[in-house]
Write a protein that holds these residues in place. Structure first.
Motif, short mmCIF file in Angstrom:
data_model
loop_
_atom_site.label_atom_id
_atom_site.label_comp_id
_atom_site.label_asym_id
_atom_site.label_seq_id
_atom_site.Cartn_x
_atom_site.Cartn_y
_atom_site.Cartn_z
N LEU A 71 0.82 -1.21 0.00
CA LEU A 71 0.00 0.00 0.00
C LEU A 71 0.86 1.27 0.00
O LEU A 71 0.58 2.23 -0.72
N HIS A 72 1.92 1.28 0.81
CA HIS A 72 2.73 2.50 0.86
C HIS A 72 3.47 2.72 -0.46
O HIS A 72 3.67 3.86 -0.89
N VAL B 216 0.87 4.13 -2.86
CA VAL B 216 0.64 5.57 -2.61
C VAL B 216 1.74 6.39 -3.28
O VAL B 216 1.47 7.41 -3.92
N GLY C 132 0.87 8.68 -6.35
CA GLY C 132 1.15 10.09 -6.06
C GLY C 132 2.26 10.67 -6.91
O GLY C 132 2.33 11.87 -7.12
#
Length: 299
Positions: free
Chosen positions: A127-128, A131, A135
């Motif tokens: 997930l990180h 992101v 992003g």
């Protein structure tokens, strides 16, 4: 005679178009760089002495394919009826719809592989990275204000690329195999991968030097110049070789040193005027060659 000449011209034109399409599909659709990620993942298993997990390598391939086509996916979500580019435009501009489809299919495939094979990678780790990857390309809207994507933040772009690639292609195989990633050998592998990718990522800042200046985006070449950016890339490769010398031995060490030497050659001959294909095939290809040399060292 004239008819034969016309037929020959038409045949050469068709061959040129076919060649352009194959090159576009392989390179500009990001299949090539996804193959690089696949190969580096396989290499990490070999370096760590672990059984190779093809499902994890396929997952990395599909996730990379999605990430590098994310801008096309985002573009079509925002403007599904956007005007087509003219025939003289770049291949990726003329085929944005195809690239958006490739991106959508690849993320669906990556999710399917992850769930079906029950890959042992913590969802929070994925997930990180997701992101960061999203992003990096997609601007965030916060309280009605549009926040710039991460790649527009001064000096950050190359470090994000190197970090994500190092974690995905070096740490993911270790996590999937249940290896302690804080182990010294694992950390050496992760740091070596980070240095190698960072050295190559700087070349893409050199490639985009003029564009980034026109957009007022501060990058490493914009801060210290192209010449010193190349020197920095070479210093990173020297550090990489130093780590390889203390963490590996025998044929593997020689393979790692040879890959660094070849990458250094790509760095030395790079400049902001080189065509995009130079970076797409040679800079990215250095990763593929890196994995190939290591694989041969274990043969």
């Amino acid at each position: 005679m004239a008819q034969d000449q016309q037929l020959s011209i038409n045949s050469k034109y068709r061959q040129h178009r076919i060649g352009e399409q194959l090159l576009g599909i392989t390179v500009y659709s990001s299949v090539f760089i996804s193959c690089c990620a696949f190969s580096l993942t396989i290499e990490a298993y070999k370096l760590a002495g672990l059984p190779i997990s093809l499902p994890l390598a396929v997952f990395v391939f599909l996730a990379t394919l999605f990430t590098y086509n994310l801008s096309s996916v985002y573009s079509f979500i925002r403007r599904p009826h956007q005007q087509k580019y003219k025939s003289g435009s770049e291949w990726w501009q003329r085929n944005k719809k195809l690239l958006a489809i490739v991106g959508a299919v690849s993320i669906a495939g990556a999710a399917g592989v992850y769930l079906y094979f029950d890959l042992s990678i913590n969802m929070w780790v994925i997930l990180h990275l997701a992101v960061i990857s999203v992003g990096y390309t997609v601007p965030v809207v916060y309280k009605s204000k549009r926040v710039r994507p991460l790649r527009k933040i001064p000096l950050l772009k190359v470090f994000l690329i190197a970090y994500v690639w190092a974690v995905v292609t070096a740490m993911f195989p270790l996590l999937d195999a249940g290896v302690e990633v804080m182990d010294q050998d694992a950390l050496f592998l992760l740091l070596r991968r980070f240095l190698f990718i960072l050295a190559l990522a700087l070349l893409f800042d050199i490639r985009d030097y003029a564009y980034d200046r026109s957009k007022n985006t501060l990058t490493i070449p914009g801060l210290i110049g192209v010449r010193y950016t190349k020197l920095l890339s070479l210093v990173l490769l020297v550090l990489y070789v130093g780590l390889a010398m203390v963490s590996e031995g025998g044929e593997v060490q020689r393979a790692l040193m040879a890959s660094a030497l070849i990458a250094a050659g790509v760095v030395i001959f790079s400049d902001e005027h080189k065509p995009r294909i130079y970076y797409a095939l040679l800079a990215d290809g250095a990763m593929l060659l890196h994995a190939g040399l290591v694989y041969l060292a274990f043969s």
